[in-house]
Design an enzyme around this catalytic site. Structure first.
Site, PDB file in Angstrom:
ATOM      1  N   SER A  48       0.853  -1.198   0.000  1.00 10.29           N
ATOM      2  CA  SER A  48       0.000   0.000   0.000  1.00 10.29           C
ATOM      3  C   SER A  48       0.889   1.249   0.000  1.00 10.29           C
ATOM      4  CB  SER A  48      -0.898   0.005   1.236  1.00 10.29           C
ATOM      5  OG  SER A  48      -0.114   0.264   2.394  1.00 10.29           O
ATOM      6  N   ASP A  81      -1.357  -1.716  -3.899  1.00 11.13           N
ATOM      7  CA  ASP A  81      -2.725  -1.795  -3.362  1.00 11.13           C
ATOM      8  C   ASP A  81      -3.285  -0.374  -3.205  1.00 11.13           C
ATOM      9  OD1 ASP A  81      -4.946  -3.059  -2.203  1.00 11.13           O
ATOM     10  OD2 ASP A  81      -4.099  -2.964  -0.182  1.00 11.13           O
ATOM     11  N   HIS A  82      -4.488  -0.148  -3.699  1.00 14.04           N
ATOM     12  CA  HIS A  82      -5.178   1.153  -3.552  1.00 14.04           C
ATOM     13  C   HIS A  82      -4.319   2.341  -3.965  1.00 14.04           C
ATOM     14  CE1 HIS A  82      -8.802  -0.410  -1.716  1.00 14.04           C
ATOM     15  NE2 HIS A  82      -8.057  -1.190  -0.981  1.00 14.04           N
ATOM     16  N   GLU A 133     -11.386  -0.274  -9.672  1.00 17.52           N
ATOM     17  CA  GLU A 133     -12.505  -0.561  -8.747  1.00 17.52           C
ATOM     18  C   GLU A 133     -13.760   0.170  -9.176  1.00 17.52           C
ATOM     19  OE1 GLU A 133     -11.665  -0.810  -4.557  1.00 17.52           O
ATOM     20  OE2 GLU A 133     -13.598   0.059  -4.011  1.00 17.52           O
ATOM     21  N   HIS A 179     -13.307  -2.704   4.566  1.00 16.99           N
ATOM     22  CA  HIS A 179     -11.968  -2.847   5.130  1.00 16.99           C
ATOM     23  C   HIS A 179     -12.004  -2.845   6.656  1.00 16.99           C
ATOM     24  CE1 HIS A 179     -10.839  -1.220   1.046  1.00 16.99           C
ATOM     25  NE2 HIS A 179     -10.053  -2.274   1.153  1.00 16.99           N
ATOM     26  N   HIS A 210     -11.971  -7.112  -2.187  1.00 19.52           N
ATOM     27  CA  HIS A 210     -11.239  -6.425  -1.113  1.00 19.52           C
ATOM     28  C   HIS A 210     -11.951  -6.689   0.213  1.00 19.52           C
ATOM     29  CE1 HIS A 210      -8.380  -3.589  -3.211  1.00 19.52           C
ATOM     30  NE2 HIS A 210      -8.969  -4.219  -4.203  1.00 19.52           N
TER      31      HIS A 210
HETATM   32  P1  13P Z   1      -9.171  -6.389   5.111  1.00 22.52           P
HETATM   33  O1  13P Z   1      -9.155  -5.126   5.911  1.00 22.52           O
HETATM   34  O2  13P Z   1     -10.502  -7.069   5.215  1.00 22.52           O
HETATM   35  O3  13P Z   1      -8.058  -7.303   5.448  1.00 22.52           O
HETATM   36  O4  13P Z   1      -9.018  -5.981   3.554  1.00 22.52           O
HETATM   37  C1  13P Z   1      -7.739  -5.732   3.029  1.00 22.52           C
HETATM   38  C2  13P Z   1      -7.795  -5.121   1.677  1.00 22.52           C
HETATM   39  O5  13P Z   1      -8.818  -5.049   1.012  1.00 22.52           O
HETATM   40  C3  13P Z   1      -6.525  -4.595   1.138  1.00 22.52           C
HETATM   41  O6  13P Z   1      -6.719  -3.960  -0.084  1.00 22.52           O
HETATM   42  O1  G3H Z   2      -6.990  -1.781   2.203  1.00 24.22           O
HETATM   43  C1  G3H Z   2      -6.006  -1.349   2.776  1.00 24.22           C
HETATM   44  C2  G3H Z   2      -4.986  -2.272   3.323  1.00 24.22           C
HETATM   45  O2  G3H Z   2      -5.471  -2.919   4.465  1.00 24.22           O
HETATM   46  C3  G3H Z   2      -3.711  -1.540   3.566  1.00 24.22           C
HETATM   47  O3  G3H Z   2      -3.814  -0.698   4.671  1.00 24.22           O
HETATM   48  O4  G3H Z   2      -3.168   1.529   3.788  1.00 24.22           O
HETATM   49  O5  G3H Z   2      -3.017   0.994   6.243  1.00 24.22           O
HETATM   50  O6  G3H Z   2      -1.407  -0.016   4.621  1.00 24.22           O
HETATM   51  P1  G3H Z   2      -2.789   0.528   4.837  1.00 24.22           P
HETATM   52 ZN    ZN Z   3      -8.649  -3.001  -0.218  1.00 22.68          ZN
END
Ligand code: 13P
Ligand code: G3H
Ligand code: ZN
Length: 315
Positions: A48, A81-82, A133, A179, A210
């Site tokens: 992330s 991620d994201h 997404e 999340h 997700h």
């Molecule tokens: P969780 O918070 O359910 O573990 O989801 C993680 C996620 O979607 C990371 O992109």
């Molecule tokens: O969806 C988000 C993931 O759980 C990553 O979390 O942005 O705190 O690293 P973070």
């Molecule tokens: Zn996510």
């Protein structure tokens, strides 16, 4: 061996889902590789924006490169991620990532497509693939009416147009998950009916879930018994993963469950050993518990045991 998510999705589609696990540090990286190799599962490492800036973005790349040497049997992809647009371009230019996620799901439909399209063009030019997404995840509160809650889900009627106009390679769908550790505060559950409708309009197209941590109740109870305060934490029913995979989900994102393992291990350890102050004994306990957690999760995803057949496809 680092491969593209595209290759992993081709092998998994309709049969099993690949675990996408977030990492931030050395101990998670070691546990992650150990758990996946032991359970013979391909996997996706998720990084992330927060993970990239926790130490330095190059630190995680170094850890992964070293883990690849230490665990020569591992087959995995490295995924942002994201991502926002700027971070996507940085990862694309780095030459290290297999794929990026552009998360413009908070934007209106046309704007989401426009941003995603720009990232897709930049990524494809360098051989990377893109997850986008459509729909919005979030904490669905009990007081939100069903209609409002439903409005956040991915609209299957928009999915095909979104995929065609944006050119994305996989699609994260909002089907009731959120999340974090506090999902489903009311009676809500995974909307497999919506997922089935999305698969009908996008047959064969890789979908992503997700917010899929299970938040095991025994883990929450142990954290609370060791001084934590996580009353009401609740997650996704892992017995639904295999059905989701049949409905086109090839990637299931899990971060929170790993954080719970970390929290339980550390709370119990220091409760039971109040005079301890060496970071390595507890680090070893965590790596081993994290590896066990990953191997167990891969059984639930159906990805365990697929490494050798995948090696023939990618090797
Ligand atoms: P969780 O918070 O359910 O573990 O989801 C993680 C996620 O979607 C990371 O992109
Ligand atoms: O969806 C988000 C993931 O759980 C990553 O979390 O942005 O705190 O690293 P973070
Ligand atoms: Zn996510």
């Amino acid at each position: 061996m680092i491969v593209t998510t595209k290759k992993l999705f081709e092998a998994a589609y309709g049969k099993y889902a690949i675990g996408a696990y977030n990492i931030n540090n050395l101990e998670q990286t070691m546990g992650l590789f150990r758990g996946n190799v032991e359970s013979k599962a391909p996997f996706i490492i998720q990084i992330s924006k927060g993970a990239r800036s926790y130490t330095h973005k190059k630190m995680l790349e170094g850890l992964i490169t070293s883990a690849d040497v230490v665990f020569p049997d591992a087959i995995f992809a490295v995924h942002l991620d994201h991502g926002d647009e700027e971070t996507c371009y940085d990862c694309i230019d780095s030459g290290f990532y297999s794929s990026v996620m552009i998360d413009a799901s908070h934007e209106p439909f046309d704007k989401n497509i426009e941003i995603t399209r720009r990232v897709v063009e930049a990524a494809h030019a360098k051989g990377l693939v893109v997850e986008a997404e459509l729909g919005q995840l979030g904490g669905v509160e009990e007081h939100v009416s069903v209609d409002e809650a439903h409005a956040k889900l991915t609209d299957p009627r928009q999915a095909r147009e979104f995929m065609e106009r944006s050119g994305c390679d996989s699609l994260a769908v909002a089907i009731g998950t959120s999340h974090g550790a506090f999902k489903f505060s009311g009676d809500q559950a995974l909307r497999l009916d919506v997922l089935a409708d999305i698969q009908k309009v996008l047959p064969g197209f890789p979908l992503v879930m997700h917010g899929s941590s299970s938040v095991p109740q025994e883990e929450v109870a142990r954290i609370n018994a060791a001084g934590g305060d996580m009353k009401g934490a609740k997650g996704v029913d892992a017995s639904q993963f295999k059905r989701a995979a049949e409905l086109g989900v090839t990637k299931i994102n899990i971060d929170t469950d790993g954080r719970l393992v970390w929290t339980r291990v550390h709370r119990e350890y220091f409760r039971d050993k109040p005079s301890e102050f060496d970071l390595r004994p507890i680090g070893k306990v965590f790596m081993s518990e994290y590896a066990r957690f990953i191997a167990d999760k891969n059984q639930k995803l159906g990805s365990a045991g697929h490494l050798d057949e995948l090696r023939k496809l990618v090797g």
